[in-house]
Scaffold this motif. Structure first.
Motif, short mmCIF file in Angstrom:
data_model
loop_
_atom_site.label_atom_id
_atom_site.label_comp_id
_atom_site.label_asym_id
_atom_site.label_seq_id
_atom_site.Cartn_x
_atom_site.Cartn_y
_atom_site.Cartn_z
N VAL A 1 -3.32 -48.50 -66.11
CA VAL A 1 -2.97 -49.60 -67.17
C VAL A 1 -4.19 -49.96 -68.14
O VAL A 1 -5.32 -50.46 -67.56
N CYS A 2 -3.84 -49.56 -69.44
CA CYS A 2 -4.97 -49.99 -70.29
C CYS A 2 -4.35 -51.15 -71.34
O CYS A 2 -3.28 -51.01 -71.62
N GLY B 1 -11.26 -54.87 -74.09
CA GLY B 1 -10.46 -53.80 -73.59
C GLY B 1 -10.43 -53.66 -71.98
O GLY B 1 -11.45 -54.23 -71.35
N GLY B 2 -9.45 -53.64 -71.19
CA GLY B 2 -9.41 -53.71 -69.96
C GLY B 2 -8.48 -52.40 -69.41
O GLY B 2 -7.68 -51.85 -69.88
N ILE B 3 -9.05 -51.90 -68.03
CA ILE B 3 -8.79 -50.69 -67.49
C ILE B 3 -8.38 -51.18 -65.96
O ILE B 3 -9.21 -51.34 -65.26
N GLU B 4 -7.03 -51.00 -65.50
CA GLU B 4 -6.73 -51.21 -64.18
C GLU B 4 -6.51 -49.70 -63.86
O GLU B 4 -5.20 -49.30 -64.04
N GLY C 1 -13.68 -53.73 -69.32
CA GLY C 1 -13.87 -54.01 -68.28
C GLY C 1 -12.99 -53.10 -67.32
O GLY C 1 -11.68 -52.69 -67.70
N VAL C 2 -13.51 -52.54 -66.11
CA VAL C 2 -12.93 -51.73 -65.55
C VAL C 2 -12.63 -51.98 -63.91
O VAL C 2 -13.67 -52.45 -63.20
N GLY C 3 -11.55 -52.16 -63.47
CA GLY C 3 -10.99 -52.32 -62.08
C GLY C 3 -10.45 -50.97 -61.53
O GLY C 3 -9.38 -50.61 -61.85
N SER C 4 -11.32 -50.39 -60.84
CA SER C 4 -10.94 -49.00 -60.27
C SER C 4 -10.54 -48.89 -58.88
O SER C 4 -11.14 -49.57 -57.98
N PHE C 5 -9.71 -48.07 -58.58
CA PHE C 5 -9.55 -47.27 -57.17
C PHE C 5 -10.89 -46.91 -56.72
O PHE C 5 -11.78 -46.74 -57.43
N GLY C 6 -11.11 -46.65 -55.58
CA GLY C 6 -12.20 -46.21 -54.81
C GLY C 6 -12.20 -45.42 -53.77
O GLY C 6 -11.18 -44.74 -53.68
N ILE D 1 -9.89 -57.62 -68.21
CA ILE D 1 -10.16 -58.09 -69.80
C ILE D 1 -11.12 -59.40 -69.61
O ILE D 1 -12.45 -59.41 -70.25
N LEU D 2 -10.99 -60.21 -68.59
CA LEU D 2 -11.86 -61.44 -68.29
C LEU D 2 -13.27 -61.00 -68.21
O LEU D 2 -14.29 -61.43 -68.69
#
Length: 286
Positions: free
Chosen positions: A14-15, A4-7, A55-60, A278-279
């Motif tokens: 975006v999931c 799973g990936g979360i932007e 994997g999560v790429g999040s705003f900060g 995702i990677l």
């Protein structure tokens, strides 16, 4: 096997779910409102799959320090409801699987490094220029993080001689983000960047600010690629101006790759962040 990936952006999440070959099986976009609402929809989406990791790429800003009591939190964001939100904790409470956690721009940098414009390189820097400005870097094949994550959008830049705009950053005023992000363009000119004519003299100023930042990153990090994404970079006439200004500012002080292959746009276009997430999930699952 599914990853799973979360932007996680300030406007939307975006999931996506991929198979073991990193081919995306399904993806959705969810409005970013408050955690109780947004995360309920996120979990409803992922509940359909037996995930190995997320994997999560999040705003900060976010806390990426593994030794910190608030590792995995979104920290001092102005986004209502998300201040001091335990993002990683919420996912682990729900699924009890490995979670890769980094910034949205770090995830995008990693996506471009593995699958995009920097595939043949061991280092790159990804800078997004849109509602805000943020950057992530890969050096020696690893994401650059330390006590915290880089905040590349808030470096100080020299003011252009023709620019009297005070800047929009609530913390620093005329830092890079305060002078060159989308809201700065709109407040300065009274219209969004995509409504500004490509021959407008303002674009020289925009290129000058971005080129200064790229020169700074070049001198400190010496990456093999500089990748420019985000809504402002949709103005295709801007890239040549940035290269031209960068070349003048650097003045051949250090060696760089061929300029046209050094400063580029994302190979993954708008999918760098979710690809990187995702990677990173797959690496966390190993």
């Amino acid at each position: 096997m599914y990853y799973g990936g979360i932007e996680a952006g300030g406007t939307k999440f975006v999931c996506a779910v991929s198979d073991e070959n990193f081919e995306i099986i399904e993806a959705i976009s969810i409005p970013t409102t408050v955690p109780e609402v947004t995360m309920t929809k996120v979990f409803a989406f992922f509940d359909q799959y037996q995930l190995q990791a997320i994997g999560v790429g999040s705003f900060g800003p976010i806390d990426v320090n593994l030794d910190s009591d608030t590792y995995g939190y979104i920290t001092s964001t102005p986004k209502k409801g998300w201040n001091n939100y335990n993002f990683v904790g919420a996912i682990k409470d729900k699924y009890n699987i490995p979670v890769a956690w980094t910034t949205d721009v770090n995830a995008a940098a990693y996506g471009e490094y593995r699958r995009g414009s920097a595939q043949q390189a061991k280092s790159c820097l990804y800078l997004t220029i849109g509602t805000g400005i943020g950057g992530g870097a890969i050096l020696n094949e690893k994401i650059v993080e330390g006590f915290g994550h880089p905040e590349m959008g808030h470096i100080l830049v020299r003011r252009h001689s023709a620019d009297t705009f005070e800047g929009t950053c609530p913390y620093h005023g005329d830092c890079l983000e305060g002078l060159a992000a989308g809201p700065a363009i709109e407040q300065r000119l009274g219209k969004k960047g995509n409504m500004v004519a490509k021959d407008d003299p303002y674009w020289e100023q925009e290129a000058y600010y971005i080129a200064q930042a790229l020169m700074t990153y070049t001198l400190i990090l010496r990456p093999e690629k500089l990748i420019l994404g985000g809504g402002v970079m949709k103005q295709q006439h801007l890239l040549p101006l940035i290269r031209q200004s960068f070349q003048a500012l650097l003045n051949d002080y250090v060696a760089i790759p061929d300029l046209d292959s050094y400063i580029v746009t994302p190979g993954l276009v708008d999918h760098a962040g979710i690809t990187g997430s995702i990677l990173l999930a797959a690496e966390k699952a190993i």
